[in-house]
Design a protein around this motif. Structure first.
Motif, PDB file in Angstrom:
ATOM      1  N   GLY A  36       0.817  -1.215   0.000  1.00  0.00           N
ATOM      2  CA  GLY A  36       0.000   0.000   0.000  1.00  0.00           C
ATOM      3  C   GLY A  36       0.846   1.258   0.000  1.00  0.00           C
ATOM      4  N   LEU A  37       1.904   1.262   0.805  1.00  0.00           N
ATOM      5  CA  LEU A  37       2.784   2.423   0.875  1.00  0.00           C
ATOM      6  C   LEU A  37       3.524   2.633  -0.438  1.00  0.00           C
ATOM      7  N   SER A  38       3.997   1.555  -1.049  1.00  0.00           N
ATOM      8  CA  SER A  38       4.709   1.677  -2.325  1.00  0.00           C
ATOM      9  C   SER A  38       3.788   2.189  -3.425  1.00  0.00           C
ATOM     10  N   ASN A  43       2.303   6.640  -6.869  1.00  0.00           N
ATOM     11  CA  ASN A  43       1.241   7.473  -7.408  1.00  0.00           C
ATOM     12  C   ASN A  43       1.479   8.957  -7.134  1.00  0.00           C
ATOM     13  N   GLU A  44       1.930   9.281  -5.941  1.00  0.00           N
ATOM     14  CA  GLU A  44       2.030  10.678  -5.537  1.00  0.00           C
ATOM     15  C   GLU A  44       3.334  11.366  -5.947  1.00  0.00           C
ATOM     16  N   ASP A  76       9.583   0.774  -7.033  1.00  0.00           N
ATOM     17  CA  ASP A  76       9.468   0.703  -8.498  1.00  0.00           C
ATOM     18  C   ASP A  76       8.303   1.592  -8.913  1.00  0.00           C
ATOM     19  N   TYR A  77       8.584   2.691  -9.597  1.00  0.00           N
ATOM     20  CA  TYR A  77       7.544   3.659  -9.933  1.00  0.00           C
ATOM     21  C   TYR A  77       7.054   3.523 -11.374  1.00  0.00           C
ATOM     22  N   SER A  78       7.414   2.430 -12.042  1.00  0.00           N
ATOM     23  CA  SER A  78       6.899   2.211 -13.397  1.00  0.00           C
ATOM     24  C   SER A  78       5.414   1.847 -13.307  1.00  0.00           C
ATOM     25  N   THR A  79       4.767   1.808 -14.460  1.00  0.00           N
ATOM     26  CA  THR A  79       3.349   1.456 -14.488  1.00  0.00           C
ATOM     27  C   THR A  79       3.135   0.049 -13.953  1.00  0.00           C
ATOM     28  N   TRP A  80       4.003  -0.885 -14.369  1.00  0.00           N
ATOM     29  CA  TRP A  80       3.874  -2.254 -13.874  1.00  0.00           C
ATOM     30  C   TRP A  80       4.190  -2.324 -12.383  1.00  0.00           C
ATOM     31  N   LEU A  82       3.531  -0.087 -10.157  1.00  0.00           N
ATOM     32  CA  LEU A  82       2.335   0.385  -9.452  1.00  0.00           C
ATOM     33  C   LEU A  82       1.272  -0.704  -9.410  1.00  0.00           C
ATOM     34  N   TRP A  83       1.028  -1.361 -10.540  1.00  0.00           N
ATOM     35  CA  TRP A  83      -0.003  -2.387 -10.589  1.00  0.00           C
ATOM     36  C   TRP A  83       0.423  -3.671  -9.906  1.00  0.00           C
ATOM     37  N   GLN A  84       1.737  -3.886  -9.774  1.00  0.00           N
ATOM     38  CA  GLN A  84       2.229  -5.035  -9.018  1.00  0.00           C
ATOM     39  C   GLN A  84       1.760  -4.959  -7.573  1.00  0.00           C
ATOM     40  N   ASN A  85       1.806  -3.756  -7.014  1.00  0.00           N
ATOM     41  CA  ASN A  85       1.358  -3.561  -5.635  1.00  0.00           C
ATOM     42  C   ASN A  85      -0.133  -3.836  -5.505  1.00  0.00           C
ATOM     43  N   HIS A  86      -0.927  -3.353  -6.458  1.00  0.00           N
ATOM     44  CA  HIS A  86      -2.368  -3.604  -6.429  1.00  0.00           C
ATOM     45  C   HIS A  86      -2.662  -5.096  -6.571  1.00  0.00           C
ATOM     46  N   LEU A  87      -1.943  -5.753  -7.461  1.00  0.00           N
ATOM     47  CA  LEU A  87      -2.138  -7.182  -7.672  1.00  0.00           C
ATOM     48  C   LEU A  87      -1.776  -7.978  -6.418  1.00  0.00           C
TER      49      LEU A  87
END
Length: 111
Positions: A36-38, A43-44, A76-80, A82-87
């Motif tokens: 969640g923090l990552s 995002n921010e 890791d601030y790439s698009t993947w 970000l979505w890795q954290n959500h996944l």
């Protein structure tokens, strides 16, 4: 209480993640707040510039971006990324809900 402190340490809240010794670094994948923090940081901080118009210090110019801060934190601030954290959070949620269901389903009833 001890589990919460463990999760905070390996989430990067108390210790910078790149500074953790390599034989303990794998524990960061068990920390739920880390994901969640990552995701929040990616995002921010992506696209931010902290040194607007300050050309008197060109050596610090690389350290004035949000991406530099994220690299220092080991995010890791790439698009993947970000979505890795959500996944990861989604998979953990599903696993914990299944465990809770099975535990409640097979509990011994007293009546």
């Amino acid at each position: 209480m001890h589990l919460f402190c463990f999760l905070q340490i390996f989430a990067g809240l108390l210790v910078n993640l790149p500074s953790i010794v390599s034989w303990l670094a794998w524990l960061k994948y068990l920390s739920i707040p880390r994901y969640g923090l990552s995701a929040l940081q990616a995002n921010e901080f992506t696209g931010l510039n902290f040194c607007q118009g300050n050309s008197s210090r060109p050596t610090l110019e690389a350290g004035c971006t949000g991406e530099f801060f994220l690299e220092m934190q080991g995010v890791d601030y790439s698009t993947w990324g970000l979505w890795q954290n959500h996944l990861a959070l989604g998979i953990m949620t599903i696993c914990f809900l299944i465990i809770a269901y099975l535990k409640l389903r097979f509990i011994k009833k007293f009546t």
